[in-house]
Design an enzyme around this catalytic site. Structure first.
Site, PDB file in Angstrom:
ATOM      1  N   LYS A  72      -4.214 -10.433  -1.794  1.00 32.36           N
ATOM      2  CA  LYS A  72      -2.987  -9.535  -1.456  1.00 32.36           C
ATOM      3  C   LYS A  72      -2.287 -10.426  -0.382  1.00 32.36           C
ATOM      4  O   LYS A  72      -1.023 -10.348  -0.330  1.00 32.36           O
ATOM      5  CB  LYS A  72      -3.166  -8.061  -0.781  1.00 32.36           C
ATOM      6  CG  LYS A  72      -3.767  -7.209  -1.895  1.00 32.36           C
ATOM      7  CD  LYS A  72      -3.856  -5.921  -1.450  1.00 32.36           C
ATOM      8  CE  LYS A  72      -4.406  -4.978  -2.492  1.00 32.36           C
ATOM      9  NZ  LYS A  72      -4.698  -3.347  -1.848  1.00 32.36           N
ATOM     10  N   ASP A 109       1.149   0.512  -2.358  1.00 32.76           N
ATOM     11  CA  ASP A 109       0.121   1.099  -1.600  1.00 32.76           C
ATOM     12  C   ASP A 109       0.695   2.081  -0.780  1.00 32.76           C
ATOM     13  O   ASP A 109       0.343   3.212  -0.814  1.00 32.76           O
ATOM     14  CB  ASP A 109      -0.951   0.284  -1.031  1.00 32.76           C
ATOM     15  CG  ASP A 109      -1.872  -0.545  -1.939  1.00 32.76           C
ATOM     16  OD1 ASP A 109      -2.028   0.114  -3.125  1.00 32.76           O
ATOM     17  OD2 ASP A 109      -2.317  -1.563  -1.772  1.00 32.76           O
TER      18      ASP A 109
END
Length: 279
Positions: A72, A109
């Site tokens: 990420k 997210d």
């Protein structure tokens, strides 16, 4: 960030380890529901070292990528643009390839957490508690920046982690107070508790569940329910699961990669529940 309207398009989830990712199940269910019969979604075991080479070899048929740990942050230097949301936590879980070949990174997210809470009627809270201080905890803080009007108390295991959480709070403009993990039972009295720790970590806290708990957001989904979530539900508290988060963030990924909206939330959730029940 609309994908090109070609017929056969590809997408995938990358990470290490990746074998147990539910993302293919969710995205394929969305494609089926949307009538995107020529779209495919795969998973690839890719670590930080292999990531630049993998992305560099992708052809024009690629619409996007989902990224899990440890990629990420590693993907960010490889992108042409990073959204404000992803930049705020230095974490990209979504890459969309635009019509002109640019690589655009985003983080679904954070809005996924907000959407999962909103689905359960949680629009705003005046305070909250976070269990843990890892990457998911920073995303939780970013989500709370949108819905929490007061203090967030983070329960952590070390002074280093405490300092990191306070730094994230300053960066995200959230009032963060840190407490030692030994006192984590106190967290369960908050209006909203977000558990971001690995499997088994919160088991010992289940006995501290108050008689009238409010809302627990436990980011785990397998095994489910966790001991804490089970006790919470038994006492009548509201529980948001890791599958809820996974589905809501995947909905946003599908919409960005395909250019089709809304993505089929119910069909994706049912596919995820079926996959989890089958193993």
């Amino acid at each position: 960030m609309t994908a090109r309207a070609a017929d056969a398009r590809r997408a995938a989830v990358l990470g290490s380890p990746i074998a147990h990712s539910l993302s293919p199940v969710l995205h394929r269910a969305a494609y089926a529901e949307l009538g995107l019969g020529d779209w495919s979604y795969d998973r690839f075991e890719v670590d930080e070292e292999a990531l630049p080479g993998f992305i560099g070899k992708l052809g024009p048929e690629w619409a996007g990528l989902s990224l899990t740990m440890p990629l990420k942050r590693a993907v960010m230097p490889l992108l042409d643009e990073v959204s404000e949301t992803a930049g705020s936590v230095e974490a990209v879980n979504t890459v969309v390839f635009t019509e002109d070949g640019r690589r655009v990174g985003d983080n679904t997210d954070i809005p996924g957490m907000v959407a999962a809470l909103r689905e359960r009627g949680i629009e705003q809270v005046d305070s909250a508690a976070i269990l843990g201080a890892g990457a998911t905890a920073s995303s939780a803080l970013a989500a709370l920046a949108r819905i929490c009007t007061g203090e967030v108390v983070a329960y952590v295991r070390s002074a280093e982690r405490a300092a990191e959480m306070r730094q994230w709070g300053e960066r995200l403009d959230v009032e963060v107070r840190t407490e030692d993990w030994a006192d984590a039972g106190q967290a369960l009295r908050a209006p909203l508790v977000i558990a971001t720790t690995p499997a088994g970590t919160t088991d010992a806290l289940a006995a501290a569940t108050p008689e009238q708990p409010a809302t627990l957001f436990d980011v785990l989904y397998d095994p489910w329910p966790t001991q804490l979530a089970a006790r919470w539900s038994a006492y009548g508290g509201a529980v948001v699961s890791g599958l809820d988060l996974l589905v809501h963030q995947a909905v946003l990924q599908v919409e960005q990669m395909t250019g089709r909206s809304p993505a089929p939330l119910d069909a994706m959730r049912k596919a995820g529940e079926h996959a989890l029940a089958g193993h």
